[in-house]
Design a protein around this motif. Structure first.
Motif, PDB file in Angstrom:
ATOM      1  N   GLU A  39     -23.908 -42.667 -27.607  1.00 12.20           N
ATOM      2  CA  GLU A  39     -23.480 -42.430 -28.993  1.00 12.20           C
ATOM      3  C   GLU A  39     -24.654 -41.779 -29.727  1.00 12.20           C
ATOM      4  O   GLU A  39     -25.752 -42.322 -29.737  1.00 12.20           O
ATOM      5  CB  GLU A  39     -23.077 -43.758 -29.649  1.00 12.20           C
ATOM      6  CG  GLU A  39     -23.023 -43.749 -31.169  1.00 12.20           C
ATOM      7  CD  GLU A  39     -22.152 -42.629 -31.758  1.00 12.20           C
ATOM      8  OE1 GLU A  39     -21.000 -42.500 -31.361  1.00 12.20           O
ATOM      9  OE2 GLU A  39     -22.670 -41.871 -32.609  1.00 12.20           O
ATOM     10  N   SER A  48     -14.572 -44.006 -37.103  1.00 11.52           N
ATOM     11  CA  SER A  48     -14.131 -45.391 -36.923  1.00 11.52           C
ATOM     12  C   SER A  48     -14.609 -46.378 -37.981  1.00 11.52           C
ATOM     13  O   SER A  48     -14.174 -47.535 -37.977  1.00 11.52           O
ATOM     14  CB  SER A  48     -14.523 -45.891 -35.532  1.00 11.52           C
ATOM     15  OG  SER A  48     -13.848 -45.137 -34.561  1.00 11.52           O
ATOM     16  N   GLY A 365      -5.333 -40.275 -31.957  1.00 13.64           N
ATOM     17  CA  GLY A 365      -5.374 -41.728 -31.783  1.00 13.64           C
ATOM     18  C   GLY A 365      -5.579 -42.440 -33.094  1.00 13.64           C
ATOM     19  O   GLY A 365      -5.820 -41.813 -34.138  1.00 13.64           O
ATOM     20  N   THR A 368      -5.551 -48.732 -34.329  1.00 15.87           N
ATOM     21  CA  THR A 368      -4.523 -49.667 -33.864  1.00 15.87           C
ATOM     22  C   THR A 368      -4.196 -49.510 -32.381  1.00 15.87           C
ATOM     23  O   THR A 368      -3.902 -50.496 -31.698  1.00 15.87           O
ATOM     24  CB  THR A 368      -3.227 -49.430 -34.677  1.00 15.87           C
ATOM     25  OG1 THR A 368      -3.556 -49.469 -36.058  1.00 15.87           O
ATOM     26  CG2 THR A 368      -2.164 -50.463 -34.363  1.00 15.87           C
TER      27      THR A 368
HETATM   28  C1  FAD Z   1      -9.087 -41.766 -43.872  1.00 13.48           C
HETATM   29  C2  FAD Z   1      -8.650 -42.347 -42.565  1.00 13.48           C
HETATM   30  C3  FAD Z   1      -7.881 -43.499 -42.548  1.00 13.48           C
HETATM   31  C4  FAD Z   1      -7.473 -44.047 -41.347  1.00 13.48           C
HETATM   32  N1  FAD Z   1      -6.800 -45.226 -41.363  1.00 13.48           N
HETATM   33  C5  FAD Z   1      -6.431 -45.804 -40.206  1.00 13.48           C
HETATM   34  C6  FAD Z   1      -5.817 -47.074 -40.229  1.00 13.48           C
HETATM   35  O1  FAD Z   1      -5.654 -47.702 -41.284  1.00 13.48           O
HETATM   36  N2  FAD Z   1      -5.429 -47.606 -39.050  1.00 13.48           N
HETATM   37  C7  FAD Z   1      -5.622 -46.955 -37.863  1.00 13.48           C
HETATM   38  O2  FAD Z   1      -5.195 -47.491 -36.847  1.00 13.48           O
HETATM   39  N3  FAD Z   1      -6.258 -45.770 -37.803  1.00 13.48           N
HETATM   40  C8  FAD Z   1      -6.677 -45.178 -38.945  1.00 13.48           C
HETATM   41  N4  FAD Z   1      -7.340 -43.982 -38.926  1.00 13.48           N
HETATM   42  C9  FAD Z   1      -7.587 -43.316 -37.633  1.00 13.48           C
HETATM   43  C10 FAD Z   1      -8.823 -43.853 -36.921  1.00 13.48           C
HETATM   44  O3  FAD Z   1      -9.853 -44.145 -37.831  1.00 13.48           O
HETATM   45  C11 FAD Z   1      -9.326 -42.831 -35.895  1.00 13.48           C
HETATM   46  O4  FAD Z   1      -8.267 -42.397 -35.085  1.00 13.48           O
HETATM   47  C12 FAD Z   1     -10.383 -43.434 -34.968  1.00 13.48           C
HETATM   48  O5  FAD Z   1     -11.400 -44.051 -35.709  1.00 13.48           O
HETATM   49  C13 FAD Z   1     -10.971 -42.354 -34.079  1.00 13.48           C
HETATM   50  O6  FAD Z   1     -11.929 -42.959 -33.248  1.00 13.48           O
HETATM   51  P1  FAD Z   1     -12.753 -42.122 -32.199  1.00 13.48           P
HETATM   52  O7  FAD Z   1     -13.501 -43.082 -31.362  1.00 13.48           O
HETATM   53  O8  FAD Z   1     -11.850 -41.161 -31.500  1.00 13.48           O
HETATM   54  O9  FAD Z   1     -13.721 -41.194 -33.085  1.00 13.48           O
HETATM   55  P2  FAD Z   1     -15.068 -41.570 -33.854  1.00 13.48           P
HETATM   56  O10 FAD Z   1     -15.031 -42.900 -34.471  1.00 13.48           O
HETATM   57  O11 FAD Z   1     -15.382 -40.438 -34.757  1.00 13.48           O
HETATM   58  O12 FAD Z   1     -16.147 -41.634 -32.682  1.00 13.48           O
HETATM   59  C14 FAD Z   1     -16.646 -40.481 -32.047  1.00 13.48           C
HETATM   60  C15 FAD Z   1     -18.139 -40.682 -31.859  1.00 13.48           C
HETATM   61  O13 FAD Z   1     -18.641 -39.687 -30.989  1.00 13.48           O
HETATM   62  C16 FAD Z   1     -19.991 -39.470 -31.340  1.00 13.48           C
HETATM   63  N5  FAD Z   1     -20.406 -38.200 -30.741  1.00 13.48           N
HETATM   64  C17 FAD Z   1     -19.910 -36.963 -31.013  1.00 13.48           C
HETATM   65  N6  FAD Z   1     -20.536 -36.032 -30.251  1.00 13.48           N
HETATM   66  C18 FAD Z   1     -21.430 -36.694 -29.469  1.00 13.48           C
HETATM   67  C19 FAD Z   1     -22.376 -36.278 -28.479  1.00 13.48           C
HETATM   68  N7  FAD Z   1     -22.532 -35.000 -28.136  1.00 13.48           N
HETATM   69  N8  FAD Z   1     -23.136 -37.224 -27.878  1.00 13.48           N
HETATM   70  C20 FAD Z   1     -23.011 -38.528 -28.218  1.00 13.48           C
HETATM   71  N9  FAD Z   1     -22.126 -38.975 -29.170  1.00 13.48           N
HETATM   72  C21 FAD Z   1     -21.351 -38.067 -29.775  1.00 13.48           C
HETATM   73  C22 FAD Z   1     -19.963 -39.476 -32.863  1.00 13.48           C
HETATM   74  O14 FAD Z   1     -21.220 -39.754 -33.426  1.00 13.48           O
HETATM   75  C23 FAD Z   1     -18.925 -40.552 -33.162  1.00 13.48           C
HETATM   76  O15 FAD Z   1     -19.516 -41.807 -33.474  1.00 13.48           O
HETATM   77  C24 FAD Z   1      -7.804 -43.417 -40.114  1.00 13.48           C
HETATM   78  C25 FAD Z   1      -8.593 -42.265 -40.123  1.00 13.48           C
HETATM   79  C26 FAD Z   1      -9.039 -41.743 -41.338  1.00 13.48           C
HETATM   80  C27 FAD Z   1      -9.923 -40.544 -41.345  1.00 13.48           C
END
Ligand code: FAD
Length: 518
Positions: A39, A48, A365, A368
């Motif tokens: 990360e 997230s 995604g 949830t």
């Molecule tokens: C406003 C908003 C409200 C939402 N509300 C809800 C809700 O109420 N309920 C629900 O279920 N979902 C909700 N969602 C959706 C949910 O938050 C996202 O789908 C989820 O958090 C995505 O998670 P992720 O792990 O894919 O991405 P992220 O949490 O963005 O994680 C990706 C990680 O990859 C890291 N990264 C990127 N490139 C590199 C690299 N080269 N090397 C190392 N690390 C790297 C980043 O630093 C980041 O931490 C909401 C989203 C938003 C924006």
């Protein structure tokens, strides 16, 4: 058994420490794969920790006929609540009927489906409220007379990420924060990746049999920058912002308001003294790391909620805002709010040449559905690396969640009995954040003096040390805005002092570790 054709450092290299990366690392480690997660910043520092924090089916998605997604998400609600009953709790939502917007029969039909699609057992069903008599009508304008009240769950999103990482590590995964994947190339069926420590700039090379791209909003950027692909156009970045105001009502239920533009806005009790209002939906072009709520979004949310509340929300009432970027799969929908919230997984085994090490890309995604997403990724992992272990995440509690689903109040009582001289608010907060692991933080503590240095609000040294040692916290921001939301209660000076204390402690522990190694 996974085939052991060539030796690699790891079976899986997972890029991204958001909910999806950490959920996948946990599932994979629990099945016996060796896992390295990288990360680039702090855990949950991407999307997230910026969500609305709901474990929900998404009532609104029924309008877009996303029945598969809604059913899957609804069926995750009680399951996730049972494995993390400290950081997840049921929440009732009040949906006022508003003349001229969706008709009553449509709301009732939607909620009937919502109640029945997802195998609800513990969460109470929908009921109709007379807002002229029910306390939830009190803060609303007098024109609203009827509402429907239904169930979903609330989650501390950033802590859900940290707990998945903790459990993954307890099961053998190596979790590296502040570690960026800067390059990755295939050599035959093996990945060679370069990881860079973002604090020191030091790099190290690792090999893995499979790579998972769980970089969220950066998923295409990783393909472009680290893998030198120029055809990466998979995600649609959709910004969502929230505003936080001082508490607008005294009960513990949330509101879901329909807006004249067809969108919906939540008003949710937040961190004891506040109300959280969100969210917006707008396409976003910039760097996901720079996203911030715009004035237009702040005013939009204040005005949308003011359509319902008796006391209008003014710009000056906003004490904090936050914004995140949804990494949605680009399905070509015309409006941002219509783009699918479902996830898409793509297994890529190269272009058919000699270099065919597998890559799983994750697009879209929701918080949830993270556990289901991880389960589906593991099916793909097994199809290429060979099966190891069995699916296991349906019933295994997350760290601190090893108590009955409805047993939170009993846990608080037990902790309070064991520590009668500690303030009830502190004990309650620690139980919420750490569940049964609060016992380790409070061990032997009779008074707050036993908890070490006081940093402000009810934050003490013992908790910060726990977060540094067990949950990869390194900066004041990690503690105040992700592992907790105590940032709302501490002054800038207090936050700075905490940051200094953490830096000193970090250098002491790393230098004493280095001395021991030497
Ligand atoms: C406003 C908003 C409200 C939402 N509300 C809800 C809700 O109420 N309920 C629900 O279920 N979902 C909700 N969602 C959706 C949910 O938050 C996202 O789908 C989820 O958090 C995505 O998670 P992720 O792990 O894919 O991405 P992220 O949490 O963005 O994680 C990706 C990680 O990859 C890291 N990264 C990127 N490139 C590199 C690299 N080269 N090397 C190392 N690390 C790297 C980043 O630093 C980041 O931490 C909401 C989203 C938003 C924006």
């Amino acid at each position: 058994m996974a085939s052991q054709a060539q030796h690699t450092d790891y079976d899986l290299l997972v890029v991204g420490g958001g909910i999806n990366g950490c959920g996948i690392a946990r599932d994979a480690a629990g099945r016996g794969y060796s896992v390295c997660l990288a990360e680039m910043n702090d855990l949950a520092s991407g999307t997230s920790s910026w969500s609305t924090k709901l474990i929900h089916g998404g009532l609104r998605y029924l309008e877009f006929y996303e029945f598969r997604l809604v059913r899957e998400a609804l069926s995750e609600r009680e399951l996730l609540w049972s494995i993390a009953p400290h950081i997840i709790r049921p929440l009732r939502f009040v949906l006022p009927h508003s003349k001229g917007l969706r008709p009553r029969w449509l709301l009732r039909l939607g909620l009937f489906l919502y109640d029945h699609l997802g195998g609800r057992k513990l969460l109470p069903a929908t009921r109709t409220l007379d807002l002229r008599k029910d306390p939830t009508g009190e803060p609303l304008k007098p024109g609203f007379s009827t509402a429907f009240e239904y169930s979903d769950c609330w989650v501390d999103d950033a802590r859900l990420v940290a707990l998945n990482a903790r459990d993954a590590a307890d099961r053998g995964a190596e979790i590296n924060t502040r570690t960026q994947v800067v390059a990755a190339r295939r050599e035959g069926d093996i990945w060679h990746a370069t990881l860079r420590d973002t604090d020191t700039g030091a790099t190290r090379d690792v090999t893995a049999r499979l790579m998972v791209n769980a970089a969220g909003p950066w998923v295409d950027r990783l393909l472009e920058s680290a893998l030198k692909r120029n055809d990466a156009r998979n995600v649609r970045l959709v910004q969502g912002s929230h505003i936080v105001v001082r508490k607008l009502f005294d009960h513990d239920r949330a509101y879901i308001f329909q807006n004249a533009d067809g969108r919906i806005v939540f008003a949710i009790p937040y961190e004891r003294d506040f109300t959280l209002i969100g969210t917006t939906d707008r396409d976003y072009e910039g760097d996901p790391a720079d996203v911030a709520a715009t004035e237009e979004e702040i005013l939009y949310l204040a005005s949308a909620a003011s359509e319902y509340f008796k006391t209008p929300i003014k710009r000056d009432d906003v004490v904090w805002t936050y914004s995140g970027v949804r990494p949605l799969f680009d399905d070509g929908a015309s409006k941002a709010q219509e783009a699918t919230r479902d996830y898409v997984l793509k297994l890529d085994t190269g272009a058919g040449g000699a270099d065919h090490a597998p890559l799983v890309n994750i697009f879209g995604g929701k918080i949830t559905t993270y556990r289901r997403l991880a389960f589906s990724v593991l099916e793909q992992v097994e199809s290429v690396l060979g099966a190891m272990g069995k699916p296991w995440t349906r019933a295994a509690p997350l760290p601190g969640g090893d108590f009955p689903t409805t047993g939170f109040e009993d846990l608080v009582r037990d902790l309070q009995t064991a520590h009668p001289d500690l303030a009830a608010g502190l004990v309650h907060r620690l139980a919420r954040n750490y569940g049964t692991r609060a016992r380790a933080i409070l061990e032997g503590a009779r008074t707050t003096e036993d908890l070490g240095r006081h940093f402000g609000a009810d934050l003490y040294e013992r908790e910060v040390a726990y977060l540094m040692d067990q949950e990869w916290a390194r900066s004041a921001e990690d503690v105040l805005w992700r592992r907790s939301k105590l940032g709302l209660h501490l002054s800038q000076n207090q936050a700075d002092a905490l940051g200094q204390w953490m830096r000193d402690r970090y250098s002491e522990t790393t230098s004493s570790r280095d001395t021991r190694r030497a």
